[in-house]
Design a protein around this motif. Structure first.
Motif, PDB file in Angstrom:
ATOM      1  N   GLY A  35      27.505 -24.282   8.583  1.00  0.00           N
ATOM      2  CA  GLY A  35      28.763 -23.735   9.082  1.00  0.00           C
ATOM      3  C   GLY A  35      28.539 -23.142  10.455  1.00  0.00           C
ATOM      4  O   GLY A  35      27.425 -23.157  10.991  1.00  0.00           O
ATOM      5  N   PHE A  36      29.577 -22.596  11.044  1.00  0.00           N
ATOM      6  CA  PHE A  36      29.480 -22.045  12.389  1.00  0.00           C
ATOM      7  C   PHE A  36      28.577 -20.814  12.458  1.00  0.00           C
ATOM      8  O   PHE A  36      27.965 -20.556  13.485  1.00  0.00           O
ATOM      9  CB  PHE A  36      30.862 -21.701  12.931  1.00  0.00           C
ATOM     10  CG  PHE A  36      31.735 -22.905  13.170  1.00  0.00           C
ATOM     11  CD1 PHE A  36      31.217 -24.100  13.625  1.00  0.00           C
ATOM     12  CD2 PHE A  36      33.095 -22.844  12.934  1.00  0.00           C
ATOM     13  CE1 PHE A  36      32.015 -25.210  13.852  1.00  0.00           C
ATOM     14  CE2 PHE A  36      33.912 -23.943  13.165  1.00  0.00           C
ATOM     15  CZ  PHE A  36      33.375 -25.128  13.619  1.00  0.00           C
ATOM     16  N   ALA A  74      39.721 -26.769   6.008  1.00  0.00           N
ATOM     17  CA  ALA A  74      39.143 -26.050   7.153  1.00  0.00           C
ATOM     18  C   ALA A  74      37.631 -25.897   6.986  1.00  0.00           C
ATOM     19  O   ALA A  74      36.873 -26.081   7.939  1.00  0.00           O
ATOM     20  CB  ALA A  74      39.807 -24.692   7.312  1.00  0.00           C
ATOM     21  N   GLN A  75      37.179 -25.576   5.779  1.00  0.00           N
ATOM     22  CA  GLN A  75      35.750 -25.421   5.535  1.00  0.00           C
ATOM     23  C   GLN A  75      35.020 -26.761   5.625  1.00  0.00           C
ATOM     24  O   GLN A  75      33.897 -26.832   6.115  1.00  0.00           O
ATOM     25  CB  GLN A  75      35.514 -24.774   4.179  1.00  0.00           C
ATOM     26  CG  GLN A  75      35.945 -23.314   4.145  1.00  0.00           C
ATOM     27  CD  GLN A  75      35.930 -22.748   2.743  1.00  0.00           C
ATOM     28  OE1 GLN A  75      36.345 -23.408   1.800  1.00  0.00           O
ATOM     29  NE2 GLN A  75      35.446 -21.534   2.616  1.00  0.00           N
ATOM     30  N   THR A  76      35.659 -27.808   5.160  1.00  0.00           N
ATOM     31  CA  THR A  76      35.060 -29.134   5.228  1.00  0.00           C
ATOM     32  C   THR A  76      34.905 -29.573   6.676  1.00  0.00           C
ATOM     33  O   THR A  76      33.860 -30.092   7.078  1.00  0.00           O
ATOM     34  CB  THR A  76      35.922 -30.159   4.453  1.00  0.00           C
ATOM     35  OG1 THR A  76      36.058 -29.723   3.103  1.00  0.00           O
ATOM     36  CG2 THR A  76      35.290 -31.533   4.486  1.00  0.00           C
ATOM     37  N   GLY A 128      42.430 -34.716   1.495  1.00  0.00           N
ATOM     38  CA  GLY A 128      43.139 -35.955   1.223  1.00  0.00           C
ATOM     39  C   GLY A 128      43.926 -36.501   2.401  1.00  0.00           C
ATOM     40  O   GLY A 128      44.332 -37.659   2.391  1.00  0.00           O
ATOM     41  N   ARG A 129      44.142 -35.695   3.414  1.00  0.00           N
ATOM     42  CA  ARG A 129      44.897 -36.159   4.583  1.00  0.00           C
ATOM     43  C   ARG A 129      44.012 -36.820   5.632  1.00  0.00           C
ATOM     44  O   ARG A 129      44.509 -37.410   6.577  1.00  0.00           O
ATOM     45  CB  ARG A 129      45.651 -34.998   5.220  1.00  0.00           C
ATOM     46  CG  ARG A 129      46.725 -34.467   4.309  1.00  0.00           C
ATOM     47  CD  ARG A 129      47.490 -33.356   4.948  1.00  0.00           C
ATOM     48  NE  ARG A 129      48.530 -32.902   4.041  1.00  0.00           N
ATOM     49  CZ  ARG A 129      49.315 -31.900   4.262  1.00  0.00           C
ATOM     50  NH1 ARG A 129      49.188 -31.202   5.373  1.00  0.00           N
ATOM     51  NH2 ARG A 129      50.239 -31.553   3.400  1.00  0.00           N
ATOM     52  N   LEU A 130      42.708 -36.691   5.475  1.00  0.00           N
ATOM     53  CA  LEU A 130      41.791 -37.328   6.410  1.00  0.00           C
ATOM     54  C   LEU A 130      41.692 -38.817   6.110  1.00  0.00           C
ATOM     55  O   LEU A 130      41.853 -39.235   4.956  1.00  0.00           O
ATOM     56  CB  LEU A 130      40.396 -36.709   6.296  1.00  0.00           C
ATOM     57  CG  LEU A 130      40.260 -35.254   6.719  1.00  0.00           C
ATOM     58  CD1 LEU A 130      38.873 -34.744   6.361  1.00  0.00           C
ATOM     59  CD2 LEU A 130      40.513 -35.099   8.202  1.00  0.00           C
ATOM     60  N   PRO A 131      41.370 -39.637   7.118  1.00  0.00           N
ATOM     61  CA  PRO A 131      41.158 -41.062   6.854  1.00  0.00           C
ATOM     62  C   PRO A 131      40.028 -41.250   5.832  1.00  0.00           C
ATOM     63  O   PRO A 131      39.085 -40.449   5.778  1.00  0.00           O
ATOM     64  CB  PRO A 131      40.748 -41.611   8.223  1.00  0.00           C
ATOM     65  CG  PRO A 131      41.312 -40.648   9.210  1.00  0.00           C
ATOM     66  CD  PRO A 131      41.257 -39.308   8.535  1.00  0.00           C
ATOM     67  N   GLU A 185      22.712 -31.795  -0.283  1.00  0.00           N
ATOM     68  CA  GLU A 185      22.919 -31.079  -1.544  1.00  0.00           C
ATOM     69  C   GLU A 185      23.822 -29.860  -1.360  1.00  0.00           C
ATOM     70  O   GLU A 185      23.528 -28.757  -1.817  1.00  0.00           O
ATOM     71  CB  GLU A 185      21.580 -30.690  -2.161  1.00  0.00           C
ATOM     72  CG  GLU A 185      20.728 -31.889  -2.506  1.00  0.00           C
ATOM     73  CD  GLU A 185      19.363 -31.532  -3.052  1.00  0.00           C
ATOM     74  OE1 GLU A 185      19.044 -30.334  -3.166  1.00  0.00           O
ATOM     75  OE2 GLU A 185      18.616 -32.471  -3.373  1.00  0.00           O
ATOM     76  N   TYR A 186      24.930 -30.067  -0.690  1.00  0.00           N
ATOM     77  CA  TYR A 186      25.901 -29.012  -0.402  1.00  0.00           C
ATOM     78  C   TYR A 186      27.228 -29.426  -1.012  1.00  0.00           C
ATOM     79  O   TYR A 186      27.713 -30.523  -0.735  1.00  0.00           O
ATOM     80  CB  TYR A 186      26.044 -28.853   1.114  1.00  0.00           C
ATOM     81  CG  TYR A 186      26.885 -27.680   1.554  1.00  0.00           C
ATOM     82  CD1 TYR A 186      26.377 -26.392   1.528  1.00  0.00           C
ATOM     83  CD2 TYR A 186      28.183 -27.862   2.011  1.00  0.00           C
ATOM     84  CE1 TYR A 186      27.133 -25.313   1.945  1.00  0.00           C
ATOM     85  CE2 TYR A 186      28.954 -26.793   2.431  1.00  0.00           C
ATOM     86  CZ  TYR A 186      28.421 -25.517   2.408  1.00  0.00           C
ATOM     87  OH  TYR A 186      29.167 -24.451   2.815  1.00  0.00           O
ATOM     88  N   PRO A 187      27.807 -28.591  -1.872  1.00  0.00           N
ATOM     89  CA  PRO A 187      29.077 -28.993  -2.495  1.00  0.00           C
ATOM     90  C   PRO A 187      30.187 -29.127  -1.456  1.00  0.00           C
ATOM     91  O   PRO A 187      30.226 -28.381  -0.475  1.00  0.00           O
ATOM     92  CB  PRO A 187      29.381 -27.851  -3.470  1.00  0.00           C
ATOM     93  CG  PRO A 187      28.615 -26.693  -2.942  1.00  0.00           C
ATOM     94  CD  PRO A 187      27.401 -27.243  -2.242  1.00  0.00           C
ATOM     95  N   ILE A 188      31.051 -30.089  -1.652  1.00  0.00           N
ATOM     96  CA  ILE A 188      32.187 -30.249  -0.736  1.00  0.00           C
ATOM     97  C   ILE A 188      32.986 -28.961  -0.752  1.00  0.00           C
ATOM     98  O   ILE A 188      33.267 -28.399  -1.805  1.00  0.00           O
ATOM     99  CB  ILE A 188      33.065 -31.451  -1.163  1.00  0.00           C
ATOM    100  CG1 ILE A 188      32.519 -32.731  -0.567  1.00  0.00           C
ATOM    101  CG2 ILE A 188      34.499 -31.296  -0.745  1.00  0.00           C
ATOM    102  CD1 ILE A 188      32.578 -32.827   0.939  1.00  0.00           C
TER     103      ILE A 188
END
Length: 55
Positions: free
Chosen positions: A45-46, A28-30, A2-5, A20-23
């Motif tokens: 992911g990394f 940090a994961q997003t 929620g803090r992202l633009p 088709e990947y759940p948020i």
């Protein structure tokens, strides 16, 4: 998240839906998903990120 633009939130949600990947449950994961996907269009992911793959 929620803090992202709003435009970044919308882009992350759209990308997650596209692949088709759940948020991810945490910001940090997003962010990790977004960076990994930018570097490697096939990565979620990394851990599986190989920069330049899929581009």
């Amino acid at each position: 998240m929620g803090r992202l633009p709003e435009r970044i939130q919308a882009a992350l949600i759209a990308r997650a839906a596209e692949i088709e990947y759940p948020i991810a449950p945490t910001i940090a994961q997003t962010i990790e998903m977004a960076i990994a996907s930018f570097l490697d269009t096939e990565a979620l992911g990394f851990v599986d990120c190989k920069p330049g793959r899929g581009q």
